[in-house]
Motif scaffolding. Structure first.
Motif, short mmCIF file in Angstrom:
data_model
loop_
_atom_site.label_atom_id
_atom_site.label_comp_id
_atom_site.label_asym_id
_atom_site.label_seq_id
_atom_site.Cartn_x
_atom_site.Cartn_y
_atom_site.Cartn_z
N THR B 162 -32.08 18.59 4.50
CA THR B 162 -32.76 17.96 5.64
C THR B 162 -32.94 18.90 6.82
O THR B 162 -33.51 18.50 7.84
CB THR B 162 -31.96 16.72 6.09
OG1 THR B 162 -30.64 17.14 6.43
CG2 THR B 162 -31.88 15.70 4.99
N LYS B 163 -32.44 20.14 6.69
CA LYS B 163 -32.55 21.16 7.75
C LYS B 163 -31.89 20.71 9.06
O LYS B 163 -32.32 21.05 10.14
CB LYS B 163 -34.02 21.51 8.03
CG LYS B 163 -34.82 21.88 6.80
CD LYS B 163 -34.53 23.29 6.34
CE LYS B 163 -35.44 23.71 5.21
NZ LYS B 163 -34.97 23.34 3.90
N THR B 164 -30.88 19.88 8.95
CA THR B 164 -30.13 19.46 10.13
C THR B 164 -28.72 19.10 9.72
O THR B 164 -28.49 18.74 8.56
CB THR B 164 -30.77 18.24 10.81
OG1 THR B 164 -29.92 17.80 11.85
CG2 THR B 164 -30.97 17.10 9.85
N ASN B 165 -27.78 19.21 10.65
CA ASN B 165 -26.43 18.75 10.33
C ASN B 165 -26.05 17.52 11.14
O ASN B 165 -24.89 17.21 11.32
CB ASN B 165 -25.39 19.87 10.50
CG ASN B 165 -25.43 20.45 11.89
OD1 ASN B 165 -26.26 20.06 12.69
ND2 ASN B 165 -24.53 21.36 12.18
N ASN B 166 -27.12 16.83 11.61
CA ASN B 166 -26.90 15.57 12.31
C ASN B 166 -27.04 14.42 11.32
O ASN B 166 -28.10 14.24 10.72
CB ASN B 166 -27.95 15.44 13.43
CG ASN B 166 -27.75 14.21 14.27
OD1 ASN B 166 -27.39 13.16 13.76
ND2 ASN B 166 -28.00 14.33 15.55
N PRO B 167 -25.98 13.64 11.10
CA PRO B 167 -26.04 12.58 10.08
C PRO B 167 -27.12 11.54 10.35
O PRO B 167 -27.67 10.96 9.42
CB PRO B 167 -24.65 11.97 10.10
CG PRO B 167 -24.00 12.45 11.35
CD PRO B 167 -24.66 13.71 11.75
N TYR B 168 -27.42 11.28 11.62
CA TYR B 168 -28.45 10.28 11.95
C TYR B 168 -29.83 10.79 11.55
O TYR B 168 -30.63 10.04 10.99
CB TYR B 168 -28.41 9.95 13.45
CG TYR B 168 -27.22 9.11 13.82
CD1 TYR B 168 -27.29 7.72 13.82
CD2 TYR B 168 -26.00 9.70 14.13
CE1 TYR B 168 -26.19 6.95 14.14
CE2 TYR B 168 -24.90 8.94 14.44
CZ TYR B 168 -24.99 7.57 14.45
OH TYR B 168 -23.89 6.81 14.75
N VAL B 169 -30.09 12.06 11.83
CA VAL B 169 -31.38 12.65 11.44
C VAL B 169 -31.49 12.66 9.91
O VAL B 169 -32.54 12.37 9.34
CB VAL B 169 -31.52 14.08 12.01
CG1 VAL B 169 -32.85 14.69 11.61
CG2 VAL B 169 -31.40 14.06 13.52
N THR B 170 -30.38 12.98 9.26
CA THR B 170 -30.37 12.98 7.79
C THR B 170 -30.73 11.61 7.25
O THR B 170 -31.56 11.48 6.33
CB THR B 170 -28.96 13.39 7.27
OG1 THR B 170 -28.64 14.65 7.83
CG2 THR B 170 -28.93 13.46 5.77
#
Lengths: 216, 320
Positions: B162-170
């Protein structure tokens, strides 16, 4: 990545995972049956490719893999298991350490070979160029077979490792060669060689330790 | 100003809803699972509210502190409860939009908080001076190097997808792009996390849920606890199970259907309940169909989970 490509990647990946299953088995029969599952997965990959490419050659190859590797080799190896068969196992195997060592070995091997040799190769499924990345799976399977041979003493494990290497070559070739006639021939020859070798070697000795055959 | 205040109140309500939902309903899911397992085994089983009754019973009982134990033993359960409370606000458990405290940590921070809770639990067990608690602590320490490694690499794998380590963005990314759930990295990260969930919540048929010393791990570390401290520990255990299960559902397995707007986020309560029912059925079937194995097989099991997580993380990098 379209649906066909996804399925091909998934089945090739599962074939690689089945290598870990084989590596983690203590019981000979489970190991041989793991090889059966691996052959089925490779046959499934070939059938999906045959559907995508509308190739009758690939259908024939898939059937050959299914019958010869999936059924015949499994049947012959199972018959060769001495004693009660299902009870026979290789003792004192550290499964966790073997799995982790196998992981390190295949990661290093695959990374080096893929980066140096295969990273520039393009592979297409049903007309879609998806790069040579799928070759990572047969490479990983090849190194798994190699590790299985190196890490086990029993003849059955080593023969299973050899079959795994052969499976990886089949998987490797179907991604590289357009008409796999040469693979069909190699399948026949490999099966013939395997059956003859395994029949003789398994009857002769159950375990083979490193370099013992080379001592004077 | 009024709009800002409304936004603040809405976020506050979402935060409180998520927190109290986790704290108050976590024991319920343990109760439902225990009941379903009993039904599968043709037993009548305890009530689904039994975990609440246990916690209430322990809260009213006298707390005994073993002689020679230090402050970590006494205050460790409270700290662990606090850590799980913070994690409950970091990951998308009920509301799929950031709330207060969400910015405290990302995926990796969440994993480190789980490790911190495990460390404090081991430290407090070793401080008790009890052989049984030491046994549980040593067993946990023997296995945790693989489980924590798996947890971190699984989160790395999801971050790569997902190119992010933010669980909400994931969660939002996977909800909006369902086909991303079919990528190899995601499938095997999900499998590895599912295996980890089984281990971390004591659902493996290798671990005894009770105080049988041959198979106890988590229960061993509760051995000398009593009264309020035991109640807090049990409650933390339920929260940990709920948080890990909700991460499995909302980030890996089934990220869809969560409502983010005010006041429709309240619909997430029945939605999460239904999702959990699905997970409970899967867990109960697996737990009751697998044969019990020897304790040291946990290492093999965790090595397999670690292999899945790191293999496809590395392949993900190679495959671009």
């Amino acid at each position: 990545m379209n649906a066909i490509e996804n399925i091909v990647f998934l089945s090739a990946a599962l074939a690689t995972v089945s290598g870990f299953y084989i590596q983690a088995q203590e019981y000979i029969r489970s190991m041989v049956r793991g090889q059966f599952i691996q052959s089925i997965l490779i046959a499934a990959t070939i059938f999906v490719l045959a559907y995508a490419e509308s190739s009758i050659d690939l259908v024939v190859l898939g059937l050959l893999v299914l019958v010869l590797r999936g059924y015949l080799i499994t049947e012959l190896l199972e018959r060769r298991i001495p004693g009660k068969g299902s009870d026979l196992r290789e003792k004192e195997i550290g499964i966790a350490s073997h799995l982790l060592l196998d992981l390190v070995f295949i990661m290093i091997g695959t990374f080096i070979i893929y980066s140096l040799v295969f990273s520039g190769i393009n592979f297409s499924i049903a007309g879609n160029i998806s790069g040579g990345t799928i070759l990572v799976f047969p490479l990983a399977l090849f190194f798994q077979g190699l590790f299985l041979i190196g890490s086990r003493n029993t003849t059955f494990s080593q023969i299973t490792g050899y079959i795994e290497e052969e499976n990886s070559l089949v998987l490797f070739a179907i991604f590289l060669i357009p008409v796999p006639l040469i693979i069909e021939a190699s399948v026949f020859l490999d099966v013939l060689a395997l059956v003859v070798i395994s029949s003789i070697v398994v009857l002769e000795k159950f375990t083979h330790n490193p370099l013992e055959e080379l001592r004077g | 100003m009024v709009v800002m205040l409304n936004g603040y109140v809405e976020t506050l309500m979402m935060t409180l809803s998520q927190y109290f939902f986790v704290v108050l309903t976590a024991p319920l899911y343990s109760g439902i699972l225990a009941k379903l397992k009993a039904m599968i085994e043709s037993r009548r089983g305890p009530s689904i509210f039994q975990p609440y009754r246990d916690i209430w019973k322990f809260l009213r009982k006298e707390t005994l502190i073993p002689r020679g134990s230090g402050f970590i033993f006494r205050y460790g359960p409270y700290v662990i409860f606090g850590i799980y409370s913070l994690i409950a606000l970091i990951v998308p458990i009920l509301v799929p939009v950031p709330i207060f405290f969400t910015a405290s940590a990302d995926f990796l921070g969440g994993a480190i908080l789980f490790s911190l809770a495990a460390f404090i639990k081991i430290a407090s067990s070793l401080e008790s001076g009890s052989n049984f608690m030491s046994l549980g602590a040593v067993r946990t320490a023997s296995f945790i190097f693989l489980s924590e490694g798996t947890l971190i690499t699984v989160f790395f794998a999801v971050s790569l997808i997902t190119k992010t380590n933010n669980p909400y963005v994931t969660n939002n990314f996977l909800s909006a792009n369902p086909f991303q759930s079919l990528t190899l990295e995601h499938i095997f990260a999900t499998l590895a996390f599912f295996m980890l969930f089984f281990y971390e919540t004591g659902k493996l048929p290798l671990e005894s849920p009770g105080l049988a010393e041959l198979g106890m791990i988590e229960e061993g570390m509760n051995y000398e606890y009593s009264g309020r401290l035991l109640a807090i520990n049990k409650w933390s255990g339920h929260m940990k199970q709920y948080i890990l299960g909700s991460i499995l559902l909302n980030v890996f397995l089934f990220p869809w259907f969560l409502q983010s707007s005010f006041p429709y986020f309240l619909l997430d309560i029945p939605i999460m309940f239904l999702k959990w029912m699905l997970l409970i059925v899967i867990v109960a079937v697996i737990e009751t169909t697998l044969a019990k194995m020897r304790l040291f097989r946990i290492l093999d099991y965790l090595a397999t989970a670690f292999t899945f997580s790191i293999l496809f993380l590395a392949f993900g990098v190679l495959l671009g």
